[in-house]
Write an enzyme that holds these catalytic residues in place. Structure first.
Site, PDB file in Angstrom:
ATOM      1  CB  THR A  44      30.322  68.635  -0.345  1.00 40.73           C
ATOM      2  OG1 THR A  44      31.334  67.770   0.151  1.00 40.73           O
ATOM      3  CG2 THR A  44      30.921  69.991  -0.666  1.00 40.73           C
ATOM      4  CE1 TYR A 107      43.401  74.676   8.902  1.00 40.48           C
ATOM      5  CE2 TYR A 107      43.547  73.435  10.950  1.00 40.48           C
ATOM      6  CZ  TYR A 107      43.851  74.567  10.209  1.00 40.48           C
ATOM      7  OH  TYR A 107      44.599  75.565  10.768  1.00 40.48           O
ATOM      8  CE1 TYR A 133      33.420  63.635  -2.007  1.00 41.36           C
ATOM      9  CE2 TYR A 133      32.286  64.359  -0.023  1.00 41.36           C
ATOM     10  CZ  TYR A 133      32.690  64.589  -1.322  1.00 41.36           C
ATOM     11  OH  TYR A 133      32.359  65.775  -1.941  1.00 41.36           O
ATOM     12  NE  ARG A 138      33.909  71.710  -1.099  1.00 41.18           N
ATOM     13  CZ  ARG A 138      32.960  72.575  -1.439  1.00 41.18           C
ATOM     14  NH1 ARG A 138      32.362  72.477  -2.611  1.00 41.18           N
ATOM     15  NH2 ARG A 138      32.599  73.541  -0.620  1.00 41.18           N
ATOM     16  CE  LYS A 161      30.801  62.820  -4.141  1.00 40.23           C
ATOM     17  NZ  LYS A 161      30.065  63.874  -3.396  1.00 40.23           N
ATOM     18  CB  ILE A 203      27.590  61.024  -5.196  1.00 45.84           C
ATOM     19  CG1 ILE A 203      27.380  59.594  -4.666  1.00 45.84           C
ATOM     20  CG2 ILE A 203      27.067  62.039  -4.188  1.00 45.84           C
ATOM     21  CD1 ILE A 203      28.078  59.298  -3.345  1.00 45.84           C
TER      22      ILE A 203
END
Length: 291
Positions: A44, A107, A133, A138, A161, A203
């Protein structure tokens, strides 16, 4: 070994938004000198969403080459298309990355079964260690602990993560997964607490600007030196907050440009840090001795 402070590396860009390869290699060298434990390329923070597939793979190749096997390189290869995620993951494998980091498909709003099948399919098709992840703020989709635990049993899926900052969830994943399943924080402000619970690292966005301090903090937390780790984290908290005054990587790229480490380029729809936040980020950098 994938653990400790894993910098979520920015992708340097020139003012015309072309990729700045010299700055990228210099950043990698700096992290090696500063004791960063691993590098996450094109996640990201690396603006993966606005790089073409060709650019994405070129950045992974450049980072792997510059690191030269001295620390692990984890390549961000997630996508909301299984075909694109497969292409990126296979490309990272061919480049010599040590592992891949695959964000939940964004999305599309998949079901939990869809998330399971998506990640299972890629893990079975591409023989490289893979980290899940989860960052619902987000992506708009939350991979629930029960889905993570199902995927933890799939060959090649070695960890996650977890970027929700939810310590109850982190504790569940750490306690109920196999001992060799890696749980890594994706939230700088709460990373110490996750590591003290048994997580293996962070991370980190903040590690872009203070790599040696973040490495030390992670070492202390993994060693269960709670008092020292929490004290160091408290010192870092103004930087943690400053790095998220606007959407990542807007503040951290502005900070690195102020430090003279990268040009100011950032790709739309991301924009340069709003002027109203300049003083706050500048103050955090100065108080940390970075300017």
């Amino acid at each position: 070994m994938i653990q400790g402070s894993m910098v979520a590396l920015v992708t340097p860009m020139a003012p015309d938004n072309s990729l700045d390869w010299a700055s990228l290699r210099n950043l990698v060298d700096w992290h090696l000198e500063q004791g960063t434990h691993g590098i996450v390329a094109v996640g990201t923070t690396g603006e993966s969403a606005t790089l073409s597939v060709e650019e994405h793979l070129a950045v992974i190749n450049a980072v792997v080459e510059q690191v030269g096997g001295r620390i692990p390189v984890v390549a961000g290869t997630g996508a909301n298309s299984v075909a694109e995620a497969m292409e990126l993951t296979e490309g990272a494998r061919q480049a010599g990355a040590d592992a891949c980091l695959l964000v939940t498909p964004y999305y599309n709003r998949p079901t939990q079964e869809g998330l399971y099948q998506f990640h299972k399919y890629i893990a079975e098709q591409v023989p490289i260690p893979q980290l899940l992840y989860n960052v619902p703020a987000r992506t708009g989709v939350d991979m629930l602990p029960e889905t993570v635990l199902r995927l933890a049993e799939v060959d090649n899926i070695i960890g996650i993560k977890e970027a929700t900052g939810d310590m109850v969830r982190a504790k569940t994943l750490i306690e109920q997964s196999a001992e060799d399943f890696i749980v890594i924080s994706g939230d700088d402000a709460t990373a110490v607490e996750l590591m003290l619970l048994g997580g293996q690292g962070d991370i980190s966005v903040t590690a872009n600007v203070v790599p040696s301090t973040m490495a030390r903090m992670c070492e202390l937390a993994i060693a269960k030196n709670a008092e020292a780790a929490r004290a160091l984290n408290e010192e870092l908290m103004p930087l943690h907050r400053a790095m998220f005054l606007e959407a990542n990587p807007i503040p951290v790229k502005w900070a690195l440009a102020q430090m003279g480490l990268i040009p100011a380029g950032i790709r739309l729809p991301m924009t340069p840090l709003a002027e109203q936040y300049h003083a706050q980020v500048d103050t955090a950098l100065r108080n940390a001795g970075l300017l």
